[in-house]
Design a protein around this motif. Structure first.
Motif, PDB file in Angstrom:
ATOM      1  N   MET A  24     -29.642 -58.288  -2.150  1.00 11.83           N
ATOM      2  CA  MET A  24     -29.701 -58.491  -0.714  1.00 11.83           C
ATOM      3  C   MET A  24     -31.114 -58.185  -0.240  1.00 11.83           C
ATOM      4  SD  MET A  24     -27.862 -56.370   2.389  1.00 11.83           S
ATOM      5  CE  MET A  24     -26.250 -56.917   1.993  1.00 11.83           C
ATOM      6  N   LYS A  25     -31.665 -59.080   0.551  1.00  8.22           N
ATOM      7  CA  LYS A  25     -32.984 -58.882   1.134  1.00  8.22           C
ATOM      8  C   LYS A  25     -32.798 -58.524   2.599  1.00  8.22           C
ATOM      9  CE  LYS A  25     -37.526 -59.316   0.858  1.00  8.22           C
ATOM     10  NZ  LYS A  25     -38.409 -58.772  -0.114  1.00  8.22           N
ATOM     11  N   LEU A  26     -33.403 -57.400   3.018  1.00  5.78           N
ATOM     12  CA  LEU A  26     -33.320 -56.935   4.392  1.00  5.78           C
ATOM     13  C   LEU A  26     -34.736 -56.721   4.905  1.00  5.78           C
ATOM     14  CD1 LEU A  26     -31.604 -55.957   6.791  1.00  5.78           C
ATOM     15  CD2 LEU A  26     -31.466 -53.719   5.672  1.00  5.78           C
ATOM     16  N   TYR A  27     -35.044 -57.334   6.029  1.00  8.92           N
ATOM     17  CA  TYR A  27     -36.364 -57.237   6.634  1.00  8.92           C
ATOM     18  C   TYR A  27     -36.290 -56.365   7.883  1.00  8.92           C
ATOM     19  CZ  TYR A  27     -37.289 -61.439   3.855  1.00  8.92           C
ATOM     20  OH  TYR A  27     -37.422 -62.339   2.829  1.00  8.92           O
ATOM     21  N   THR A  28     -37.452 -55.863   8.319  1.00  9.12           N
ATOM     22  CA  THR A  28     -37.548 -55.208   9.619  1.00  9.12           C
ATOM     23  C   THR A  28     -38.788 -55.745  10.318  1.00  9.12           C
ATOM     24  OG1 THR A  28     -38.967 -53.269   9.180  1.00  9.12           O
ATOM     25  CG2 THR A  28     -36.612 -53.085   8.563  1.00  9.12           C
ATOM     26  N   ILE A  29     -38.755 -55.718  11.652  1.00  9.83           N
ATOM     27  CA  ILE A  29     -39.905 -56.161  12.444  1.00  9.83           C
ATOM     28  C   ILE A  29     -39.858 -55.488  13.812  1.00  9.83           C
ATOM     29  CG2 ILE A  29     -38.793 -58.184  13.497  1.00  9.83           C
ATOM     30  CD1 ILE A  29     -41.472 -59.693  13.023  1.00  9.83           C
ATOM     31  N   GLY A  30     -41.031 -55.252  14.374  1.00  7.93           N
ATOM     32  CA  GLY A  30     -41.178 -54.809  15.753  1.00  7.93           C
ATOM     33  C   GLY A  30     -41.939 -55.879  16.504  1.00  7.93           C
ATOM     34  N   PHE A  31     -41.722 -55.972  17.816  1.00  6.96           N
ATOM     35  CA  PHE A  31     -42.398 -57.022  18.574  1.00  6.96           C
ATOM     36  C   PHE A  31     -43.650 -56.535  19.297  1.00  6.96           C
ATOM     37  CE2 PHE A  31     -39.313 -55.290  21.544  1.00  6.96           C
ATOM     38  CZ  PHE A  31     -40.079 -55.091  22.687  1.00  6.96           C
ATOM     39  N   THR A  32     -43.806 -55.237  19.470  1.00  3.07           N
ATOM     40  CA  THR A  32     -44.957 -54.708  20.187  1.00  3.07           C
ATOM     41  C   THR A  32     -46.253 -55.062  19.456  1.00  3.07           C
ATOM     42  OG1 THR A  32     -43.606 -52.889  21.000  1.00  3.07           O
ATOM     43  CG2 THR A  32     -45.976 -52.606  21.167  1.00  3.07           C
ATOM     44  N   LYS A  33     -47.271 -55.397  20.223  1.00  2.00           N
ATOM     45  CA  LYS A  33     -48.603 -55.759  19.716  1.00  2.00           C
ATOM     46  C   LYS A  33     -48.592 -57.046  18.893  1.00  2.00           C
ATOM     47  CE  LYS A  33     -50.304 -51.030  19.722  1.00  2.00           C
ATOM     48  NZ  LYS A  33     -50.904 -49.953  18.939  1.00  2.00           N
ATOM     49  N   LYS A  34     -47.594 -57.882  19.104  1.00  2.00           N
ATOM     50  CA  LYS A  34     -47.546 -59.183  18.426  1.00  2.00           C
ATOM     51  C   LYS A  34     -47.428 -60.273  19.480  1.00  2.00           C
ATOM     52  CE  LYS A  34     -45.278 -57.675  14.177  1.00  2.00           C
ATOM     53  NZ  LYS A  34     -45.213 -56.249  14.513  1.00  2.00           N
ATOM     54  N   SER A  35     -48.191 -61.325  19.289  1.00  2.00           N
ATOM     55  CA  SER A  35     -47.999 -62.495  20.145  1.00  2.00           C
ATOM     56  C   SER A  35     -46.698 -63.171  19.726  1.00  2.00           C
ATOM     57  CB  SER A  35     -49.170 -63.470  19.961  1.00  2.00           C
ATOM     58  OG  SER A  35     -49.149 -64.006  18.646  1.00  2.00           O
ATOM     59  N   ALA A  36     -46.177 -64.018  20.591  1.00  2.00           N
ATOM     60  CA  ALA A  36     -44.975 -64.779  20.233  1.00  2.00           C
ATOM     61  C   ALA A  36     -45.257 -65.639  19.003  1.00  2.00           C
ATOM     62  CB  ALA A  36     -44.523 -65.637  21.410  1.00  2.00           C
ATOM     63  N   GLU A  37     -46.449 -66.213  18.936  1.00  2.00           N
ATOM     64  CA  GLU A  37     -46.792 -67.057  17.796  1.00  2.00           C
ATOM     65  C   GLU A  37     -46.732 -66.262  16.485  1.00  2.00           C
ATOM     66  OE1 GLU A  37     -50.413 -69.955  16.213  1.00  2.00           O
ATOM     67  OE2 GLU A  37     -50.731 -68.720  17.997  1.00  2.00           O
ATOM     68  N   ARG A  38     -47.292 -65.076  16.479  1.00  2.00           N
ATOM     69  CA  ARG A  38     -47.284 -64.240  15.264  1.00  2.00           C
ATOM     70  C   ARG A  38     -45.860 -63.791  14.935  1.00  2.00           C
ATOM     71  NH1 ARG A  38     -48.912 -62.094  10.934  1.00  2.00           N
ATOM     72  NH2 ARG A  38     -49.102 -59.868  10.576  1.00  2.00           N
ATOM     73  N   PHE A  39     -45.136 -63.325  15.930  1.00  2.00           N
ATOM     74  CA  PHE A  39     -43.771 -62.822  15.746  1.00  2.00           C
ATOM     75  C   PHE A  39     -42.870 -63.895  15.135  1.00  2.00           C
ATOM     76  CE2 PHE A  39     -39.444 -62.226  17.380  1.00  2.00           C
ATOM     77  CZ  PHE A  39     -39.178 -60.927  16.985  1.00  2.00           C
ATOM     78  N   PHE A  40     -42.813 -65.053  15.763  1.00  4.84           N
ATOM     79  CA  PHE A  40     -41.925 -66.113  15.265  1.00  4.84           C
ATOM     80  C   PHE A  40     -42.441 -66.695  13.952  1.00  4.84           C
ATOM     81  CE2 PHE A  40     -40.778 -65.934  19.786  1.00  4.84           C
ATOM     82  CZ  PHE A  40     -39.423 -65.713  19.648  1.00  4.84           C
ATOM     83  N   GLY A  41     -43.755 -66.702  13.779  1.00  5.33           N
ATOM     84  CA  GLY A  41     -44.326 -67.146  12.508  1.00  5.33           C
ATOM     85  C   GLY A  41     -43.908 -66.265  11.347  1.00  5.33           C
ATOM     86  N   LEU A  42     -43.922 -64.956  11.547  1.00  5.57           N
ATOM     87  CA  LEU A  42     -43.488 -64.023  10.496  1.00  5.57           C
ATOM     88  C   LEU A  42     -42.017 -64.245  10.136  1.00  5.57           C
ATOM     89  CD1 LEU A  42     -45.252 -60.760  11.717  1.00  5.57           C
ATOM     90  CD2 LEU A  42     -45.699 -61.952   9.553  1.00  5.57           C
ATOM     91  N   LEU A  43     -41.201 -64.447  11.148  1.00 11.41           N
ATOM     92  CA  LEU A  43     -39.772 -64.680  10.896  1.00 11.41           C
ATOM     93  C   LEU A  43     -39.555 -65.984  10.139  1.00 11.41           C
ATOM     94  CD1 LEU A  43     -38.248 -63.600  14.323  1.00 11.41           C
ATOM     95  CD2 LEU A  43     -38.356 -62.275  12.207  1.00 11.41           C
TER      96      LEU A  43
END
Length: 145
Positions: free
Chosen positions: A1-20
């Motif tokens: 099972m692969k489990l990821y984590t992410i925070g949205f602070t200090k990320k542009s929408a472009e970077r955030f959705f790109g990482l996902l």
């Protein structure tokens, strides 16, 4: 099972959705206690749910049982409790809630845990992932950006 984590602070929408998108996650599991704050910008619950679906084809779910209590959060953020104390109390809360038995493993397979903190080091999303990895078989964790 692969489990990821992410925070949205200090990320542009472009970077955030790109990482996902790069990680190819299938579900975002919002583990914030408050997910409708005006400070959340694009990460407010309803906007986030829409954007995840439209931009990345990712499902959204909010799990309060993976969030700290308000008093636990206040003790740490407002009253100066140490991170170690917060960790200990949050691990105890997860044990008490028996999240390893109540959270369906299939929900978290190839999912990302979302919180606001920029880095996972002092964020409860890292604690949730670590707690479940200790109790479930074959869990790998990756903290995105």
């Amino acid at each position: 099972m692969k489990l990821y984590t992410i925070g949205f602070t200090k990320k542009s929408a472009e970077r955030f959705f790109g990482l996902l998108r790069e990680a190819e996650v299938t579900t975002l599991v919002d583990v914030r206690l408050n997910n409708v704050s005006q400070l959340a910008g694009f990460a407010k619950r309803d906007d986030l749910k829409y954007l995840l679906s439209e931009i990345c084809g990712i499902n959204y779910t909010h799990r309060l049982d993976l969030a700290p209590t308000q008093s636990l959060l206040d003790d740490y953020k407002k009253h100066g409790a140490s991170w170690t104390t917060y960790e200990d109390r949050f691990f105890e809360l997860m044990r008490h809630r028996r999240i390893e038995d109540t959270i369906p493993q299939e929900l978290l397979n190839n999912a990302v845990l979302l919180c606001s903190e920029d880095k996972a080091h002092h964020c409860h999303r890292r604690l949730v992932a670590a707690y479940l990895a200790q109790r479930w078989n074959n869990v790998t964790i990756e903290h995105l950006g």
